[in-house]
Design an enzyme around this catalytic site. Structure first.
Site, mmCIF file in Angstrom:
data_model
loop_
_atom_site.group_PDB
_atom_site.id
_atom_site.type_symbol
_atom_site.label_atom_id
_atom_site.label_comp_id
_atom_site.label_asym_id
_atom_site.label_seq_id
_atom_site.Cartn_x
_atom_site.Cartn_y
_atom_site.Cartn_z
ATOM 1 N N GLY A 28 3.039 -1.192 4.178
ATOM 2 C CA GLY A 28 3.056 0.226 3.830
ATOM 3 C C GLY A 28 4.458 0.656 3.434
ATOM 4 O O GLY A 28 4.919 0.401 2.321
ATOM 5 N N GLY A 29 5.163 1.263 4.380
ATOM 6 C CA GLY A 29 6.483 1.846 4.104
ATOM 7 C C GLY A 29 7.443 0.924 3.366
ATOM 8 O O GLY A 29 8.132 1.352 2.425
ATOM 9 N N GLY A 71 3.052 2.204 10.688
ATOM 10 C CA GLY A 71 4.056 3.249 10.510
ATOM 11 C C GLY A 71 4.845 3.593 11.760
ATOM 12 O O GLY A 71 5.534 4.610 11.799
ATOM 13 N N SER A 115 3.841 -2.222 10.202
ATOM 14 C CA SER A 115 5.301 -2.308 10.403
ATOM 15 C C SER A 115 5.897 -3.641 9.952
ATOM 16 O O SER A 115 6.842 -4.138 10.560
ATOM 17 C CB SER A 115 5.657 -2.005 11.858
ATOM 18 O OG SER A 115 5.268 -0.676 12.196
ATOM 19 N N GLU A 164 -4.905 -4.841 10.882
ATOM 20 C CA GLU A 164 -3.860 -3.845 11.065
ATOM 21 C C GLU A 164 -4.121 -3.086 12.369
ATOM 22 O O GLU A 164 -4.936 -2.153 12.388
ATOM 23 C CB GLU A 164 -3.864 -2.849 9.901
ATOM 24 C CG GLU A 164 -3.633 -3.486 8.555
ATOM 25 C CD GLU A 164 -3.074 -2.487 7.549
ATOM 26 O OE1 GLU A 164 -1.969 -2.723 7.055
ATOM 27 O OE2 GLU A 164 -3.726 -1.462 7.301
ATOM 28 N N ASN A 166 0.866 -1.178 0.000
ATOM 29 C CA ASN A 166 0.000 0.000 0.000
ATOM 30 C C ASN A 166 0.902 1.227 0.000
ATOM 31 O O ASN A 166 1.537 1.523 1.007
ATOM 32 C CB ASN A 166 -0.885 -0.044 1.257
ATOM 33 C CG ASN A 166 -1.650 1.241 1.492
ATOM 34 O OD1 ASN A 166 -1.758 2.081 0.601
ATOM 35 N ND2 ASN A 166 -2.184 1.391 2.695
ATOM 36 N N TRP A 167 0.940 1.919 -1.136
ATOM 37 C CA TRP A 167 1.859 3.064 -1.248
ATOM 38 C C TRP A 167 1.301 4.331 -0.590
ATOM 39 O O TRP A 167 1.985 5.328 -0.481
ATOM 40 C CB TRP A 167 2.163 3.335 -2.729
ATOM 41 C CG TRP A 167 3.251 2.453 -3.271
ATOM 42 C CD1 TRP A 167 3.707 1.283 -2.729
ATOM 43 C CD2 TRP A 167 4.026 2.667 -4.461
ATOM 44 N NE1 TRP A 167 4.717 0.763 -3.505
ATOM 45 C CE2 TRP A 167 4.931 1.595 -4.572
ATOM 46 C CE3 TRP A 167 4.044 3.658 -5.438
ATOM 47 C CZ2 TRP A 167 5.844 1.490 -5.630
ATOM 48 C CZ3 TRP A 167 4.944 3.557 -6.496
ATOM 49 C CH2 TRP A 167 5.832 2.484 -6.584
ATOM 50 N N LYS A 168 0.048 4.301 -0.202
ATOM 51 C CA LYS A 168 -0.589 5.490 0.402
ATOM 52 C C LYS A 168 -0.390 6.697 -0.521
ATOM 53 O O LYS A 168 -0.323 6.516 -1.731
ATOM 54 C CB LYS A 168 -0.047 5.720 1.814
ATOM 55 C CG LYS A 168 -0.126 4.432 2.647
ATOM 56 C CD LYS A 168 0.164 4.622 4.094
ATOM 57 C CE LYS A 168 0.044 3.277 4.795
ATOM 58 N NZ LYS A 168 0.200 3.370 6.231
ATOM 59 N N GLU A 206 -6.544 4.804 8.049
ATOM 60 C CA GLU A 206 -6.343 6.220 7.698
ATOM 61 C C GLU A 206 -7.585 6.787 7.017
ATOM 62 O O GLU A 206 -7.904 7.971 7.175
ATOM 63 C CB GLU A 206 -5.084 6.358 6.819
ATOM 64 C CG GLU A 206 -3.824 6.154 7.655
ATOM 65 C CD GLU A 206 -2.646 5.555 6.915
ATOM 66 O OE1 GLU A 206 -2.623 5.569 5.671
ATOM 67 O OE2 GLU A 206 -1.720 5.056 7.600
ATOM 68 N N HIS A 236 -9.239 1.219 5.228
ATOM 69 C CA HIS A 236 -7.955 1.410 5.918
ATOM 70 C C HIS A 236 -8.152 2.389 7.076
ATOM 71 O O HIS A 236 -8.956 3.314 6.974
ATOM 72 C CB HIS A 236 -6.913 1.953 4.929
ATOM 73 C CG HIS A 236 -5.530 1.955 5.495
ATOM 74 N ND1 HIS A 236 -5.107 2.907 6.384
ATOM 75 C CD2 HIS A 236 -4.504 1.099 5.337
ATOM 76 C CE1 HIS A 236 -3.858 2.638 6.739
ATOM 77 N NE2 HIS A 236 -3.464 1.547 6.117
HETATM 78 P P1 PGA Z 1 3.255 0.258 7.530
HETATM 79 O O1 PGA Z 1 1.770 0.506 6.991
HETATM 80 O O2 PGA Z 1 3.740 -1.039 6.928
HETATM 81 O O3 PGA Z 1 4.039 1.444 7.029
HETATM 82 O O4 PGA Z 1 3.184 0.182 9.009
HETATM 83 C C1 PGA Z 1 0.858 -0.563 6.863
HETATM 84 C C2 PGA Z 1 -0.456 -0.074 6.319
HETATM 85 O O5 PGA Z 1 -0.926 0.992 6.710
HETATM 86 O O6 PGA Z 1 -1.074 -0.771 5.488
#
Ligand code: PGA
Length: 256
Positions: free
Chosen positions: A235-236, A175, A214, A169, A12-14, A101, A99
């Site tokens: 994510g990251g 993050g 993470s 999650e 997930n590149w956000k 967010e 998600h």
């Molecule tokens: P993260 O994000 O791997 O950077 O913790 C995961 C996500 O929000 O899907």
């Protein structure tokens, strides 16, 4: 992992990535192409602006491309939104819905998430439905209650093992570099499995439950070895082909 279930390694590149980042998608597409098997499914969800070009880059690769969100309607007066049909029209095959967010930044409720997942299904996409507790809920020992409420609130009745993936999650793990203990993840995933089986029967037994929050190359093996963890939502560490392919490689190794 769940026996006989094909794991999914999803990125997930956000709100990250411009055209120059397409070189990473190209490297990922090539990296998974050389795989010995296709036992592991791979997916990248870039920003909507890159979906069409990314699918073109990954045409000859098993790497799939998806969206990070969709509107619950197929079209209409919803400025700034995109529909599941538009993602499918760009050859995307998946869409992330709910998600944390989106739930926080855009006030998305379980009800809205369920409608979005249904819209994804109507458009022929697989929905990755995200759920997870906040730090306060964890501290109040409410994790399993929250998961139960979100599973039943966010999954549409037509959910099947083919058209729906759950992503657990914990909000506090996203993050932050923090992850729950392996035992806590095992407890949460086996709880979700039991709930899914109760509600969806055999489909619930085969529905994939990803862990997200993470995930990185260094902890991928430990996370993946946990029962009922059927892949990762990253994510990251999905922004760079090197890290994404390293995590994918761990899965390939475990399924070999
Ligand atoms: P993260 O994000 O791997 O950077 O913790 C995961 C996500 O929000 O899907």
């Amino acid at each position: 992992m769940t026996p006989d279930v094909r794991p999914l390694v999803a990125g997930n590149w956000k709100m990250n990535g411009t055209r120059e980042c397409l070189t990473e998608i190209k490297a990922m597409a090539e990296g998974v192409q050389g795989a010995l098997s296709e036992k592991v499914e791979t997916l990248i969800c870039p920003p909507a602006t890159l979906i069409y070009v990314a699918t073109a880059l990954a045409t000859d690769s098993p790497l799939q491309i998806g969206g990070q969100d969709c509107h619950q309607k197929a079209s209409g007066a919803h400025t700034g939104d995109i529909s599941a049909e538009m993602i499918a029209d760009c050859f995307g095959t998946y869409v992330i819905v709910g998600h944390s967010e989106r739930r926080t930044d855009h006030g998305e409720t379980d009800h809205i998430v369920r409608d979005k997942a249904a819209a994804a299904h109507d458009a022929g996409l697989t929905a990755i439905v995200c759920i997870g507790e906040t730090a306060d809920q964890r501290d109040a020992y409410e994790t399993l209650d929250v998961l139960k409420r979100q599973i039943f609130g966010s999954l549409p009745p037509g959910a099947t093992a083919e058209n729906t993936v759950i992503a657990y999650e914990p909000v506090w793990a996203i993050g932050t570099g923090l992850t729950p203990t392996a035992t806590d993840i095992a407890v949460a995933h086996s709880f979700m499995r039991a709930e899914l089986v109760e509600f969806f029967g055999d489909e619930g037994r085969r529905m994939r439950i990803l862990y997200g929050g993470s995930v990185k190359p260094a902890n991928a093996a430990e996370l993946m070895a946990i029962d009922n963890v059927d892949g990762a939502l990253i994510g990251g560490a999905s922004l760079k082909a090197k890290d994404f392919l390293a995590i994918y490689g761990v899965y390939e190794g475990l399924t070999a």
